[in-house]
Design a protein around this motif. Sequence first.
Motif, PDB file in Angstrom:
ATOM      1  N   UNK A 254      82.145  46.095  13.637  1.00 35.58           N
ATOM      2  CA  UNK A 254      83.356  46.852  13.980  1.00 35.58           C
ATOM      3  C   UNK A 254      84.464  45.904  14.432  1.00 35.58           C
ATOM      4  N   UNK A 255      84.061  44.844  15.153  1.00 34.02           N
ATOM      5  CA  UNK A 255      85.058  43.917  15.680  1.00 34.02           C
ATOM      6  C   UNK A 255      85.624  43.013  14.586  1.00 34.02           C
ATOM      7  N   UNK A 256      84.769  42.617  13.635  1.00 35.03           N
ATOM      8  CA  UNK A 256      85.156  41.567  12.707  1.00 35.03           C
ATOM      9  C   UNK A 256      85.401  42.084  11.294  1.00 35.03           C
ATOM     10  N   UNK A 257      84.876  43.258  11.013  1.00 37.16           N
ATOM     11  CA  UNK A 257      84.933  43.795   9.653  1.00 37.16           C
ATOM     12  C   UNK A 257      83.576  43.654   8.985  1.00 37.16           C
ATOM     13  N   UNK A 258      83.369  44.504   7.984  1.00 33.86           N
ATOM     14  CA  UNK A 258      82.065  44.490   7.317  1.00 33.86           C
ATOM     15  C   UNK A 258      81.936  43.254   6.431  1.00 33.86           C
ATOM     16  N   UNK A 259      80.862  42.491   6.593  1.00 30.43           N
ATOM     17  CA  UNK A 259      80.671  41.350   5.689  1.00 30.43           C
ATOM     18  C   UNK A 259      80.218  41.843   4.318  1.00 30.43           C
TER      19      UNK A 259
END
Length: 323
Positions: free
Chosen positions: A86-91
Amino acid sequence: MACNEIWAVARIRDGQITGAGLQLIEAARELAREKGLDARAVLLGCDRATADELAGVVNGVLWLNDERLNEYDAAVHAGALFGLMEARGKPVAIFAGTNDTDSEVVPRLAAMCGAAFASSCVKIRWEGDDLAIRRPVFGGKVYEELALLSRPAMVTVRPGAFDGAQKLAAPGSVEEISVEIPASSGVTVVERASSAQGGQDLSDARRVVAGGRGVSGESYQKVEALADALDGSIAASRALVDAGERPHEQQVGKSGKTISPDLYIACGISGAIHHVLGMNTSKVVVAVNSDPDAPIFAAADLGMVGDVMEILPALAEALRARK
Ligand SMILES: Cc1cc2nc3c(=O)[nH]c(=O)nc-3n(C[C@H](O)[C@H](O)[C@H](O)COP(=O)(O)OP(=O)(O)OC[C@H]3O[C@@H](n4cnc5c(N)ncnc54)[C@H](O)[C@@H]3O)c2cc1C
């Protein structure tokens, strides 16, 4: 939100990156390189020194520095990885190990974000822009190939599927990331005991000598002596674990460990499908059994029909002589 990364979940044992962990990092590095993505190792808890060590083999480490992650709790680890997403985006993909912990954490995480999950994979490759995996099914009788169409694609990888990542010329960066850590699921660790193999994880062993009911009781010493002559590790079938003769951490099979060593010697093991499932991706399998019709021979590259009490000491002696 999405990020152009492939994450490898790094598991640490006794302060060291496991061999299987290094293989996951190599998988992430290889597949990321092919598509111009970034490979990242995700470290749950641990300390700065471990994060720095990881940075020696991967360009970026995402370090969730929170001591609540030091104790294993599947719900907490899955929740923390979800928070990272949620913080970084879905890899693009998340790679984790086929081991007791990740086999519990990753399916939970996949369910939390509605992503496709494939367990126990032996190969991962690109099929256009999707990841395709290969894994044994029906007890290793056939292999299936699946394309994972979700983002992220979640995969647990069998030990031995990739080589271990080598050190980088210049170490990567360590990003310390805070995410919301979910409350414990109620699990309390009451005791920790070191493993019978002196801390070595069976999944990392390159040579394994395993014993079954045919070497129960004192005969198991012949298995230990052969493993010693090979500088290998010992393992067992469930028959010996259920009998209380060997610890569960040495059990190979469906309800035990999945391993892929270079050499697996099965001694006095019949070759029930539940056992074979845990070792049939070993590079070379040798079976020693007095019953020429034992099913283990169908899973073996080399078979020796005879009494373990004669064959194992002879093998151990020959190996010692060669040394
Ligand atoms: C849901 C489920 C999960 C399971 N999970 C696992 C698992 O994770 N791992 C696992 O191992 N099993 C598992 N099992 C059990 C499995 O089905 C078998 O019962 C078990 O593997 C048998 O163990 P074994 O081969 O040691 O014993 P046996 O089947 O009794 O075989 C002993 C073998 O030793 C040979 N032998 C005897 N004496 C000698 C001698 N002197 N020299 C040479 N050979 C000799 C015999 O010919 C025989 O082939 C599971 C079962 C179920 C139902």
